[in-house]
Design an enzyme around this catalytic site. Structure first.
Site, PDB file in Angstrom:
ATOM      1  N   ASP A  34       0.804  -1.197  -0.140  1.00  0.00           N
ATOM      2  CA  ASP A  34      -0.082  -0.038   0.092  1.00  0.00           C
ATOM      3  C   ASP A  34       0.804   1.343  -0.006  1.00  0.00           C
ATOM      4  O   ASP A  34       1.993   1.271   0.478  1.00  0.00           O
ATOM      5  CB  ASP A  34      -0.961  -0.092   1.197  1.00  0.00           C
ATOM      6  CG  ASP A  34      -2.067   1.152   1.135  1.00  0.00           C
ATOM      7  OD1 ASP A  34      -3.374   0.565   0.976  1.00  0.00           O
ATOM      8  OD2 ASP A  34      -1.975   2.153   1.076  1.00  0.00           O
ATOM      9  N   ARG A  78       4.001   0.783  -6.731  1.00  0.00           N
ATOM     10  CA  ARG A  78       2.684   1.513  -7.607  1.00  0.00           C
ATOM     11  C   ARG A  78       2.148   0.280  -8.461  1.00  0.00           C
ATOM     12  O   ARG A  78       1.215  -0.006  -8.817  1.00  0.00           O
ATOM     13  CB  ARG A  78       2.988   2.581  -8.165  1.00  0.00           C
ATOM     14  CG  ARG A  78       2.954   3.928  -7.279  1.00  0.00           C
ATOM     15  CD  ARG A  78       3.329   5.163  -8.064  1.00  0.00           C
ATOM     16  NE  ARG A  78       3.237   6.511  -7.136  1.00  0.00           N
ATOM     17  CZ  ARG A  78       1.972   6.842  -6.795  1.00  0.00           C
ATOM     18  NH1 ARG A  78       1.026   6.341  -6.815  1.00  0.00           N
ATOM     19  NH2 ARG A  78       2.302   8.064  -6.015  1.00  0.00           N
ATOM     20  N   CYS A 152     -20.247  -6.103  -3.217  1.00  0.00           N
ATOM     21  CA  CYS A 152     -20.932  -6.404  -2.096  1.00  0.00           C
ATOM     22  C   CYS A 152     -22.401  -6.703  -2.263  1.00  0.00           C
ATOM     23  O   CYS A 152     -23.063  -7.339  -1.659  1.00  0.00           O
ATOM     24  CB  CYS A 152     -20.522  -5.139  -0.923  1.00  0.00           C
ATOM     25  SG  CYS A 152     -20.927  -3.770  -1.458  1.00  0.00           S
TER      26      CYS A 152
END
Length: 336
Positions: A34, A78, A152
């Site tokens: 991250d 990245r 979701c």
């Protein structure tokens, strides 16, 4: 055998997936990638406004952080092609950045020093298998390298739609998700990075109409429903906890009791059933991908035919994450 997992993108889904995996024997996260500073990542893992404080210890160390005494390496690459997953034994990557959600992009994790498998935490398109665990996970044979865990909302809609279709046959349907606001909306009115005029408005102060691909994507999960459903979303001022309403015409006339009985019979670890008069805060943190609400089933007679409405709840954060982790664990188990 321990399955070693890497997480690319330590946002809402990445962090909650990490939490879930801590409680699964035989699965461990050995690396996180991250661009955010590890101090910030550790803090956001430890403290969570909607899901509560992390049940364990988190300490920042050089090169990463230590969780419950286990060191987790944190990198900040990245480009997935530059992530050295192999050094930490990573076999399967949870791709949770939102930026590498298509097959070609996700395959960048599969380089010489990369991983063997990728699970995308978003709709992945027609060229990857889209999996809703306990609805269609049996389509996997273990030879796949990249799969999608859908969205979701699809994880909420799919088991309800499948149970209804298997029992009574769906002709056509419209769904609406009344969905918690998310990080891609503004907290106060301001320019939206994607140019969306509605998502530019304050998410915690408005009902914000939005699009959803869940209804159309259902055909990737349940092929016999391809083209039969459409839908939309309304983002509402709650931080998590959402609900999906599905209105359909069926092949046969039914009663409320018959529908509820079919849903109860179809319930499992991913598809729950309740007759309690719950509200959205009651489903925050649940592990069901979809929790059917029998109290909201409706049947209306219309000139000899019927309109049927069914409703299912989901925590758009934890319900989805629990489903992703089930899929990841199964995918790793059958890998060839």
């Amino acid at each position: 055998m321990v399955v070693k997992v890497g997480i690319n993108g330590f946002g809402r889904i990445g962090r909650l997936a990490f939490r879930r995996i801590q409680n699964i024997e035989g699965v461990e996260v050995t690396r996180i990638n991250d661009l955010t500073d590890p101090n910030m990542l550790a803090h956001l893992l430890k403290y969570d406004t909607t899901q509560g404080r992390f049940d364990g210890t988190v300490e920042v160390k050089e090169g990463g952080f230590e969780v419950n005494g286990n060191f987790i390496k944190v990198s900040a690459e990245r480009d997935p092609e530059n992530i050295d997953w192999a050094t930490d034994g990573v076999e399967i990557v949870l791709e949770a950045t939102g930026f590498f959600a298509k097959k070609e992009a996700a395959e960048k994790h599969l380089h010489t020093n990369g991983a063997k498998k990728v699970v995308i935490t978003a709709p992945g398109g027609n060229d990857v298998k889209t999996v809703v665990f306990n609805t269609n996970h049996d389509i996997l044979d273990g030879t796949e390298t990249v799969i999608s865990g859908a969205s979701c909302t699809t994880n909420c809609l799919a088991p309800m739609a499948k149970a209804l279709h298997d029992a009574f046959g769906i002709q056509k349907g419209l769904m609406t998700t009344i969905h918690a606001y998310t990080g891609d909306q503004m907290i106060l009115d301001g320019p939206h990075r994607g140019g969306d005029l509605r998502r530019a408005r304050a998410g915690a102060a408005n009902i914000v109409p939005n699009s959803t691909g869940a209804a159309k994507a259902i055909g990737l999960v349940i092929p016999e429903l391809n083209g039969k459903l459409d839908g939309a979303a309304q983002r509402v001022p709650v931080p998590t906890g959402s609900v999906t309403e599905l209105v359909v015409t069926l092949d046969k006339n039914v009663s409320v009791d018959e529908i509820n009985a079919a849903m109860k019979a179809a319930s499992n670890d991913s598809f729950g059933y309740t007759e309690d008069p719950i509200v959205s805060s009651d489903i925050v943190g649940v592990s069901y991908g979809s929790l059917f609400d029998a109290t909201q089933t409706k049947v209306m007679e219309v000139d000899g035919s019927q309109l049927v409405k069914v409703v299912s709840w989901y925590d758009n954060e934890m319900s989805y994450t629990a489903q992703l982790v089930r899929t990841l664990e199964y995918f790793a188990k059958i890998a060839k």
